[in-house]
Design a protein around this motif. Sequence first.
Motif: not given
Length: 190
Positions: A15-25, A102-111, A157-161
Motif C-alpha cells: 500500500g505504500i507508494d514509494v514513487e509519490n511518497y504516499k502512505v495509507p493510514v 524523507m528520513k521519516i518516510f524511509k523509516k515508515v516505508s521500511k517498517g 498504524k500504517v497501511g493496514l490489513k
Amino acid sequence: MGCSVGSQCYIDKSGIDVENYKVPVILSDESKVLRFDWENGLYELILEHSKKAVDLSRADILPLLVQHNSEALPIGTFEDIRLEDKKLKATAIFDDEDEFAMKIFKKVSKGFMKSLSVGKMVNAKEPVKGKDNVFKATSWELQEASFVTIPAIPTAKVGLKQEDLSQKESKTMTLEKLQQEHSDLYQEVF
C-alpha cells in the motif's frame, strides 16, 4: 479492512507508494484510551467515529507532524481523509523536498516507524452507561496527526490489513485491572 478489538494489524507494504511518497493510514478508531483530567481523574475515553461526532473542517489543511511537535514545520499533509467502518482513514503525503520528511518516510516505508496519533479537541463527552470511568467523545475536532513512537491507540498504524486473532491469545487491560495490578504506583501518582 482496518483493525478492531480482538484483531492484530500489520504493515501491508504493497500500500505504500514509494514513487509519490504516499502512505495509507488509519488515524484513529473507537479503541479505549487512558486519559486524565482534573474533573474526572483517570478515565478511559472512546472517540465516537460518526459524521455527527467528528469535525473534519480542518481536513484540507491537516498537518502531518512527528511526535505532535507543532513547533516544527510539518513533514507533509493528508488526502482522502474519511470515516469508514468506524475508523478515520487517510493517505499521508510526505514532502519530498524536505530532508527530515524523507528520513521519516524511509523509516515508515521500511517498517521502523509504524504508529500514528491524532491531536484533537474534545468538545463534548458523556459517560458510557454501565461502565465506570469510561466516557465517549460525542463531538471532537481533528487538529493534526503525527507519526509517533508510542501511540495512544495501538491500532492507529500504517497501511493496514486485519488478521483475525480468534485462535490467538489476546490480553486486554481494563482500568480496574491496571489499578489492581499496579496499586502501589496508582496510589503514589493519584
